[in-house]
Design an enzyme around this catalytic site. Structure first.
Site, PDB file in Angstrom:
ATOM      1  N   ASN A  94       1.260 -11.671 -57.359  1.00 25.58           N
ATOM      2  CA  ASN A  94       0.372 -11.720 -56.142  1.00 25.58           C
ATOM      3  C   ASN A  94       0.828 -12.178 -55.078  1.00 25.58           C
ATOM      4  O   ASN A  94       1.694 -13.448 -55.396  1.00 25.58           O
ATOM      5  CB  ASN A  94      -1.156 -12.222 -56.679  1.00 25.58           C
ATOM      6  N   HIS A 111       6.847 -11.827 -56.119  1.00 24.42           N
ATOM      7  CA  HIS A 111       6.787 -10.851 -54.705  1.00 24.42           C
ATOM      8  C   HIS A 111       6.518 -11.413 -53.398  1.00 24.42           C
ATOM      9  O   HIS A 111       6.080 -10.678 -52.465  1.00 24.42           O
ATOM     10  CB  HIS A 111       5.666  -9.710 -55.257  1.00 24.42           C
ATOM     11  N   CYS A 119      12.709 -15.441 -42.522  1.00 21.66           N
ATOM     12  CA  CYS A 119      13.822 -15.326 -41.433  1.00 21.66           C
ATOM     13  C   CYS A 119      14.885 -14.549 -41.871  1.00 21.66           C
ATOM     14  O   CYS A 119      15.708 -14.774 -42.961  1.00 21.66           O
ATOM     15  CB  CYS A 119      14.230 -16.514 -40.712  1.00 21.66           C
ATOM     16  N   CYS A 122      18.333 -16.635 -41.020  1.00 23.71           N
ATOM     17  CA  CYS A 122      18.590 -17.955 -41.980  1.00 23.71           C
ATOM     18  C   CYS A 122      18.227 -17.895 -43.122  1.00 23.71           C
ATOM     19  O   CYS A 122      18.425 -18.964 -43.967  1.00 23.71           O
ATOM     20  CB  CYS A 122      18.064 -18.969 -41.065  1.00 23.71           C
ATOM     21  N   CYS A 141      15.793 -21.079 -36.943  1.00 16.42           N
ATOM     22  CA  CYS A 141      17.063 -21.010 -36.433  1.00 16.42           C
ATOM     23  C   CYS A 141      17.000 -20.516 -35.086  1.00 16.42           C
ATOM     24  O   CYS A 141      18.033 -20.209 -34.199  1.00 16.42           O
ATOM     25  CB  CYS A 141      17.866 -19.989 -37.369  1.00 16.42           C
ATOM     26  N   THR A 178      -2.853  -7.103 -64.694  1.00 20.82           N
ATOM     27  CA  THR A 178      -1.890  -6.140 -64.136  1.00 20.82           C
ATOM     28  C   THR A 178      -1.804  -4.953 -64.669  1.00 20.82           C
ATOM     29  O   THR A 178      -1.722  -4.835 -65.972  1.00 20.82           O
ATOM     30  CB  THR A 178      -0.375  -7.017 -64.115  1.00 20.82           C
ATOM     31  N   SER A 179      -1.202  -3.589 -64.070  1.00 20.48           N
ATOM     32  CA  SER A 179      -1.395  -2.365 -64.643  1.00 20.48           C
ATOM     33  C   SER A 179      -0.156  -2.310 -65.222  1.00 20.48           C
ATOM     34  O   SER A 179       0.116  -0.983 -66.033  1.00 20.48           O
ATOM     35  CB  SER A 179      -1.303  -1.324 -63.516  1.00 20.48           C
ATOM     36  N   ASN A 202      -7.288  -7.713 -69.827  1.00 21.10           N
ATOM     37  CA  ASN A 202      -7.381  -6.707 -68.492  1.00 21.10           C
ATOM     38  C   ASN A 202      -8.679  -6.040 -69.023  1.00 21.10           C
ATOM     39  O   ASN A 202      -9.231  -6.161 -70.073  1.00 21.10           O
ATOM     40  CB  ASN A 202      -6.253  -5.923 -68.659  1.00 21.10           C
ATOM     41  N   ALA A 220     -11.361 -10.731 -65.783  1.00 26.62           N
ATOM     42  CA  ALA A 220     -10.785 -12.063 -65.877  1.00 26.62           C
ATOM     43  C   ALA A 220     -11.531 -13.177 -65.766  1.00 26.62           C
ATOM     44  O   ALA A 220     -11.449 -14.321 -66.526  1.00 26.62           O
ATOM     45  CB  ALA A 220      -9.698 -11.972 -64.802  1.00 26.62           C
TER      46      ALA A 220
END
Ligand code: APR
Length: 234
Positions: A94, A111, A119, A122, A141, A178-179, A202, A220
């Site tokens: 997430n 992720h 950036c 840099c 920068c 999560t799938s 799940n 959950a």
């Protein structure tokens, strides 16, 4: 010392009010991945990609951590105070900050993070702010090469070397919400086979369920606190 690695997906934030990706009302039912979640999409139309992430930032500002996030924070707190002789690492797919807002500090965002920009010149990842646009100079920068600090399809997820090391050393791997459709996270259960127990939490079986020793079916916010209580009760 019990070493637990927890992988979380969009399902853990669902009951906070954030959409998942592949459920019937999910994000990919409203947007095309090719339009908003690839390097080409950003090259083609940076303003559209920026709007997509600004909409998700606005949603994130309206919600808070739920009982599942808070239960994981309770487990990390117990490790910190010595009430539980173990350690917990949260690896999340997430990009929201709900684990941190719940109190977890040992969180690796594989992720990226919605509330940061990156950036391209840099490599710095300053915090995002409201007037951060693609042409805004990088505060580190000065070059106008900012992009969302999000790993897009076709890009390499973050922290993989240390993630693989943590999975190789854990005693229990827990997958929450999560799938199991996106690699490399979908392959984590296979990486721990032979040395760690595995638990999947799940609403329904995921693509990866066959790899898990144990399954807790349900939302959950109900199942994660129940599991954390089990761990703390020893
Ligand atoms: N409690 C537990 N699980 C839930 C809940 C809930 N309340 N609501 C939904 N789920 C589960 C669904 O059953 C599903 O298995 O959460 C999962 C959500 O799956 P996806 O929408 O595919 O989200 P995720 O697995 O996190 O996607 C992985 O794909 O699009 C990319 O980069 C994006 O990180 C994302 C990755």
């Amino acid at each position: 010392m019990e070493r637990i690695v927890v992988l979380t997906g969009a399902g853990i934030s669902r009951e906070s009010g954030l959409d998942t990706f592949r459920d019937a009302d999910g994000i990919w039912s409203r947007y095309d991945i090719e339009d908003v979640c690839t390097p080409d999409a950003f090259r083609r139309d940076p303003a559209l990609v920026d709007r997509f992430y600004n909409d998700r930032r606005a949603e994130l500002r309206r919600v808070g951590p739920n009982a599942a996030h808070l239960a994981l924070a309770r487990l990390e707190e117990a490790a910190r105070t010595g009430a539980w002789h173990g350690e917990i690492l949260v690896i999340t797919q997430n990009i929201d900050d709900l684990h941190e807002r719940a109190g977890n500090r040992n969180v690796w965002h594989m992720h990226g993070e919605l509330l940061r920009v990156r950036c391209a010149s840099c490599g710095g990842t300053p915090e995002w702010h409201a007037d951060c646009l693609p042409e805004t100079p990088c505060p580190l920068c000065g070059r106008p090469s900012l992009r969302p600090d999000v790993v897009w399809f076709g890009e390499i997820p973050l922290h993989m070397p240390r993630i693989e090391a943590a999975l190789g050393a854990c005693d229990l791997f827990v997958s929450i919400g999560t799938s199991g459709t996106v690699y490399p996270a979908a392959g984590f259960a296979a990486l721990v086979e032979g040395h760690a127990e595995t638990l999947e939490i799940n609403l329904e079986p995921s693509v990866a369920s066959a790899r898990f020793d144990r399954f807790m079916t349900g939302p959950a916010t109900r199942m994660v606190p129940r599991w954390v209580d089990e761990v703390l009760a020893g």
